[in-house]
Design a protein around this motif. Structure first.
Motif, PDB file in Angstrom:
ATOM      1  N   GLN A   1      27.174  56.132  39.290  1.00  0.00           N
ATOM      2  CA  GLN A   1      27.982  56.992  39.146  1.00  0.00           C
ATOM      3  C   GLN A   1      27.694  57.650  39.788  1.00  0.00           C
ATOM      4  N   TYR A   2      26.478  57.663  40.657  1.00  0.00           N
ATOM      5  CA  TYR A   2      26.302  58.218  42.297  1.00  0.00           C
ATOM      6  C   TYR A   2      26.810  57.079  43.634  1.00  0.00           C
TER       7      TYR A   2
ATOM      8  N   THR B   1      21.635  59.584  49.947  1.00  0.00           N
ATOM      9  CA  THR B   1      22.265  59.299  50.125  1.00  0.00           C
ATOM     10  C   THR B   1      24.013  59.586  49.875  1.00  0.00           C
ATOM     11  N   PHE B   2      24.676  60.644  49.510  1.00  0.00           N
ATOM     12  CA  PHE B   2      25.721  60.770  49.527  1.00  0.00           C
ATOM     13  C   PHE B   2      25.804  62.293  51.008  1.00  0.00           C
ATOM     14  N   VAL B   3      24.938  62.776  51.414  1.00  0.00           N
ATOM     15  CA  VAL B   3      24.703  63.268  52.145  1.00  0.00           C
ATOM     16  C   VAL B   3      24.702  62.663  53.493  1.00  0.00           C
TER      17      VAL B   3
ATOM     18  N   MET C   1      45.805  58.048  47.887  1.00  0.00           N
ATOM     19  CA  MET C   1      45.358  58.844  47.259  1.00  0.00           C
ATOM     20  C   MET C   1      44.423  59.142  45.880  1.00  0.00           C
ATOM     21  N   PHE C   2      43.705  60.514  45.821  1.00  0.00           N
ATOM     22  CA  PHE C   2      42.527  60.219  44.878  1.00  0.00           C
ATOM     23  C   PHE C   2      42.773  60.871  44.044  1.00  0.00           C
ATOM     24  N   THR C   3      42.157  60.481  42.848  1.00  0.00           N
ATOM     25  CA  THR C   3      42.288  60.681  41.213  1.00  0.00           C
ATOM     26  C   THR C   3      41.074  60.108  40.923  1.00  0.00           C
TER      27      THR C   3
ATOM     28  N   THR D   1      29.671  58.664  45.137  1.00  0.00           N
ATOM     29  CA  THR D   1      29.362  58.089  47.312  1.00  0.00           C
ATOM     30  C   THR D   1      31.470  57.106  47.765  1.00  0.00           C
ATOM     31  N   LYS D   2      31.009  56.565  46.633  1.00  0.00           N
ATOM     32  CA  LYS D   2      32.791  55.220  47.321  1.00  0.00           C
ATOM     33  C   LYS D   2      33.429  56.522  47.275  1.00  0.00           C
ATOM     34  N   GLN D   3      33.785  57.249  46.972  1.00  0.00           N
ATOM     35  CA  GLN D   3      35.170  58.277  46.406  1.00  0.00           C
ATOM     36  C   GLN D   3      34.667  59.050  47.590  1.00  0.00           C
ATOM     37  N   LEU D   4      33.992  59.531  47.885  1.00  0.00           N
ATOM     38  CA  LEU D   4      33.323  60.452  48.969  1.00  0.00           C
ATOM     39  C   LEU D   4      34.569  60.258  50.642  1.00  0.00           C
ATOM     40  N   LYS D   5      33.972  58.455  50.968  1.00  0.00           N
ATOM     41  CA  LYS D   5      33.678  57.272  51.535  1.00  0.00           C
ATOM     42  C   LYS D   5      35.637  57.972  52.233  1.00  0.00           C
TER      43      LYS D   5
END
Length: 161
Positions: A14-15, A152-154, A1-3, A19-23
């Motif tokens: 923060q980035y 990095t996100f992309v 689950m995402f919070t 990016t960890k959340q994106l993964k």
């Protein structure tokens, strides 16, 4: 689950977190539209002082980008290669960070409130597949740290679209 997370610390940290959340959001999802939609929503929640974030995707067989998942006001649907910031970034295959869009030759104004913009091309298997486009109502909103973090996100997103 995402919070929802309250981002704190240095911008680089923060980035790394976003990016960890994106993964976590995309690692087990094969659908590219779902992954692009979640990526857009995540950046919209993460970035401050922006008024539009989303993706333009290559239209198969055409030299133009077509609107993909986004957060913000309705936007231009099609952007030819080489036109505006998005089309120019796609054609040059490089990130474009524009301090003041009013000074960018050929800028396409989808939202007159936008004053600065960053566009990161998405390249997969040596082909441009689209761009990440982010607008802000503040001039000179995007820094070197933003550029590196968003690139990095992309790069994290590309294998999942």
């Amino acid at each position: 689950m995402f919070t929802v997370t309250k981002y704190s610390g240095e911008s680089e940290e923060q980035y790394a977190l976003v990016t960890k959340q994106l993964k976590a959001l995309i690692e087990d999802e094969p659908n590219r539209i779902a992954n692009l939609a979640n990526a857009s929503a995540l950046l919209n929640q993460f970035l401050k002082t922006i008024n539009w974030v989303g993706f333009y995707l290559m239209d198969e067989g055409k030299e133009e980008l077509v609107l993909g998942p986004f957060n913000g006001l309705p936007a231009c649907v099609r952007i030819p290669f080489g036109k505006g910031v998005c089309g120019s970034a796609a054609q040059k295959r490089e990130t474009l960070r524009v301090k003041d869009v009013r000074e960018f030759p050929g800028h396409i104004a989808c939202d007159s409130a936008s004053l600065s913009e960053i566009v990161i091309p998405m390249i997969k298997e040596d082909k441009v597949i689209g761009v990440l486009d982010i607008d802000s109502p503040i001039t000179n909103r995007f820094s070197d740290v933003d550029q590196r973090g968003l690139e990095t996100f992309v790069q994290t997103l590309i294998p999942h679209i």
